[in-house]
Design a protein around this motif. Sequence first.
Motif, PDB file in Angstrom:
ATOM      1  N   GLY A  61      -5.622   9.929   3.888  1.00 24.14           N
ATOM      2  CA  GLY A  61      -5.876   8.618   4.488  1.00 24.14           C
ATOM      3  C   GLY A  61      -4.646   8.121   5.230  1.00 24.14           C
ATOM      4  N   MET A  62      -4.623   6.925   5.183  1.00 23.37           N
ATOM      5  CA  MET A  62      -3.306   6.481   5.734  1.00 23.37           C
ATOM      6  C   MET A  62      -2.689   5.161   5.197  1.00 23.37           C
ATOM      7  SD  MET A  62      -3.190   5.243   9.789  1.00 23.37           S
ATOM      8  CE  MET A  62      -3.603   6.783  10.564  1.00 23.37           C
ATOM      9  N   GLU A  63      -1.346   4.732   5.364  1.00 21.87           N
ATOM     10  CA  GLU A  63      -1.100   3.569   4.793  1.00 21.87           C
ATOM     11  C   GLU A  63      -0.729   2.873   6.287  1.00 21.87           C
ATOM     12  OE1 GLU A  63       1.961   2.993   1.763  1.00 21.87           O
ATOM     13  OE2 GLU A  63       3.339   1.996   3.301  1.00 21.87           O
ATOM     14  N   VAL A  64      -1.474   1.671   6.412  1.00 22.60           N
ATOM     15  CA  VAL A  64      -1.369   1.045   7.859  1.00 22.60           C
ATOM     16  C   VAL A  64      -0.158   0.084   7.510  1.00 22.60           C
ATOM     17  CG1 VAL A  64      -2.627  -0.340   9.210  1.00 22.60           C
ATOM     18  CG2 VAL A  64      -3.774   1.469   7.977  1.00 22.60           C
ATOM     19  N   ARG A  65       0.606   0.060   8.551  1.00 25.77           N
ATOM     20  CA  ARG A  65       1.850  -1.016   8.663  1.00 25.77           C
ATOM     21  C   ARG A  65       1.963  -1.610   9.916  1.00 25.77           C
ATOM     22  NH1 ARG A  65       6.462  -0.922   4.365  1.00 25.77           N
ATOM     23  NH2 ARG A  65       5.375   0.264   2.752  1.00 25.77           N
ATOM     24  N   VAL A  66       2.396  -2.608  10.177  1.00 26.03           N
ATOM     25  CA  VAL A  66       2.557  -3.252  11.435  1.00 26.03           C
ATOM     26  C   VAL A  66       3.823  -4.133  11.306  1.00 26.03           C
ATOM     27  CG1 VAL A  66       1.752  -5.092  13.315  1.00 26.03           C
ATOM     28  CG2 VAL A  66       0.224  -3.668  11.947  1.00 26.03           C
TER      29      VAL A  66
END
Length: 1018
Positions: A61-66
Amino acid sequence: MFLNCHSFHSLRYGTISVEDLVKTAAKNGVRTLALTDINTVTGIYDFYRECLLHQIKPIVGMEVRVANELYYICLAKNPKGVEEINRMMTAYNCEGVEIPKQNPLFTDVTVIYPLKNAPENLSESEFIGIRPDETNFLVQRERKHQISKMVVLQPVVFQTKEDYNLHRILRAIDGNTLVSKLTEEEICSKNDFMKPVPEVLRPFRNYPQIIENTNAVADACSFTYEFKVPRTKKYFTESKESDEDLLRSLAYEGFKKRYSDDNVQAKQRIEKELKVISKLNFSGYFLITWDVVQYSNHRGFMHVGRGSGANSIVSYCLGITDICPIELDLYFERFLNLNRQSPPDFDIDWSWRERDEILKYIFEKYGKDHVAFCGTNVEFKYRSIFREVGKAFGLPKEELDVLATNPVEKHDDNKIVKLVHKYGKLLEKFPNQRSMHSCGILISEEPITNYTALEMPPKGFPIVQFDMHTAEEIGLEKFDILSQRGLGTINDAVHLIEKNQGIKVDIRDTKISKNEAKCNEMLSRGKTLGCFYIESPAMRGLLRRLKCDNYKTLVAASSIIRPGVAQSGMMREYIFRHNNPDKFEYFHPVFEKQLGETYGIMVYQEDVIKIAQGFGGVSPESGDILRRAMSGKSRSVQKLQEVRDEFFESCRKQGHPDALSKEVYRQIESFAGYSFCKAHSASYAVESYQSLYLKAYFPIEFMVAAINNGGGFYRTEVYVHECRMSGGIIHNPCVNKSMFETTVYGKDVFLGLMHIEKLEGRLAQFIPEERERNGDFTSLENFIKRVPIGIETLQILIFAGAFRFTGKQKNELLIEARLIMVNFKPVHRFHSIFEEEPKKEYRLPELKRNPFEDAFDEIEILGFPVSCSPFDLLETKYRGSVMAKDLLKYHKKQVKMLAYLISRKHVPTKKGTMYFGTWIDAEGEYFDTAHFPDNLREYPFQGGGCYLLLGQVEVDFHFPTITILKMAKMPFIPDPHYALDKEKRYEVHRKINEDVSMTWRAPYPQEHEIGLPRQKMP
């Protein structure tokens, strides 16, 4: 329980390699593991493979950061979930589509929010992640109703305290700040490491539902992938059958252009190749490449198909390559065979000016959803490590420069520097940033976001998040779309010749440049400066040593100059045998039969395969391992060793004595370094000849084109000198004659405005555009009224001599410029283009100028003198006792020469650093010198300029080199601008350049160290 793990692909955040992450999980008895790197899926395929090796269930998966804010963690329930995550991140990276902070629209993805960012309403696939140290919040009344939607969240970022410190350094590097100034929000928790599962679950013992939820989420997620299944675009048309029909039709259409109708050998070869191409399902790959080349031809672009693709007669007939494989005895199996399952590898070069248009065509033709550049991981390198880590610890720039430019043993021994060394060592091989592969394009059958998220680097073409090796593993083969300046030079020269002389040269007709007497004569004398691949001092020396006067010898020379051949000593032996064909014997008949064209010397990659099979009798599969082991893509001595036992066993079965087999294997093994395949050398040789043909018959236009394409091995000054030696009359930049680039009118060559160092590119483009629109500039005042320019830039143009057409001296123009501009208002600039105001006449005192002031202006502004030779600026009138043209007469004799330094190349030896120098004498001719370590200690190089040289001439196979005994830099006259200023009178002299190239390869062997037998062995 570990649903949020980071590898070092979480750039400047994670501290663990994928391999170490999985190994650590296995040691801790973890049976399910998730990789969720920040905004990337770079590591998921390596992760999947490693998990299978350790019997761990992989979740990706992915850790989503902005902007460094954690939005949520995405876990793919299946491969469709990976596609959804990739599409969301691609839209954000490439199109600026905002990522929703809550409730993203997924169907096959589980979303886990951090506690502080959890929305009030959660869908069936959305959960709240609770860290072990956050369980105390669960007693709060407003949280209790959410427990049914909570899961255990134990992030993994580091493993040890040392890793945690490394993480902090990475965060400081990423934020361009000091480690001591990092806030809690910028770094991970001190608890973000992998612990035994019971320890992770202990704080949740009173919340069994959270543990059940966690297990349920893990059970609902899975990821599988089948490697080595082709995923590159399958068909050019609509089916395999129609692709094969079209390929056959095109191949025979090209056959009619390339061969006579009765060439049975060529027809048989086409049929053989088409059969193999069909069996391996590569018709589409050939046709896609053909399609790109067709577009290039339609646009009038020039290309070179090189590499092993030139082994194919089908690619020759399609026009992908211009090398006839029959003429050079190139065998198709080196390019494609039934034992090879990976697609063929076409390397195609375009001019650096035209490559972007080719790329644009590919992206538009096959769709942005199916095309992307290969990515590449840019690792922390030696110099950048010390600089970046040192900066994070607060070291000043001066100390950073010392760390980055000096060997470790010369660094200070203080506490901070020791820390820089310690953590710098840990950062070696860490990815620092993702970048674009220099040439690899992927064209996929399915949407490319099925496999990866895309990123948009500054270049403007999207890239995948993994490198070429991962791409190949997962079934995506790259098309290599390369660029080079050599093709730009050829292309521009052809256009200049037509414009300047009205002559159309069909440079694509390779027959015109393969057997020209004038070209061959220049080739044998090394008169190749400016010509693609054959202009370096080493290559020009090799051509002279070989007296290379034909195409086939040039093909061999293009390969023996490579490190693998030279390092093995085979370059030296080839030179000897080429010049002394009657002074050696083939030490075994197989070498005469297989390598007779190259005197029994292994020169090309294919030669190793020929000998391994012809002498050793090894299998084709083992021969391919040998070929790959010595190739630039995967060269490895270890792979060579893998077939060693098979080779010697096979040799014994052939009845070869062990001593003979050992000698043959020794020669094979020496090719573990890089060498060319024959087809690649042939492609380079064709382009080299095309360059040489243009230089031989149209030297001025060719050298102007070389200047405009950024030259090659040398700096601009050298190409300007070569243009003058070719008959060009060189002029300084002129606002009425010069374009942005250098241009030619008859024999008059006007340097381009681009060469004025302090002139803005925008202004250098504007001046010729304005002149084109409204005619020549009639005076300095007229120029000022039409061109938006400040006084400082105007003065640079005056000093460069750009207003010579006015007939006024520079000092008069400078005064005039200031008088005009003191009251000049920019609003009046364009109103009087056609209505000149009455000119004001100024009576100025006559000012005398030193005749060499112009030369020093040119050095200051252009970097080299134009109006005179560097020799004219010397204090001495002595010009040396011997000229370069006569050196062959002075073998083993001492000579004294005065020369201008062009370039020097650093070469390591067992006794220390040595240099090879390239110079011009007062007549403008080139010659070479050798400077050994002991001599350099007493007589070092002292920068660019003229030197008095004393040395002994050594003629080595027709090529003279001067071994330097003494050397002294000769003084130039002081700058006449500052005749009364002792501090500034020699300031501009420091701008006189030299070209310095560095190499750290091992020393080439001497003749007595090579040991290749010259007699037949029993």
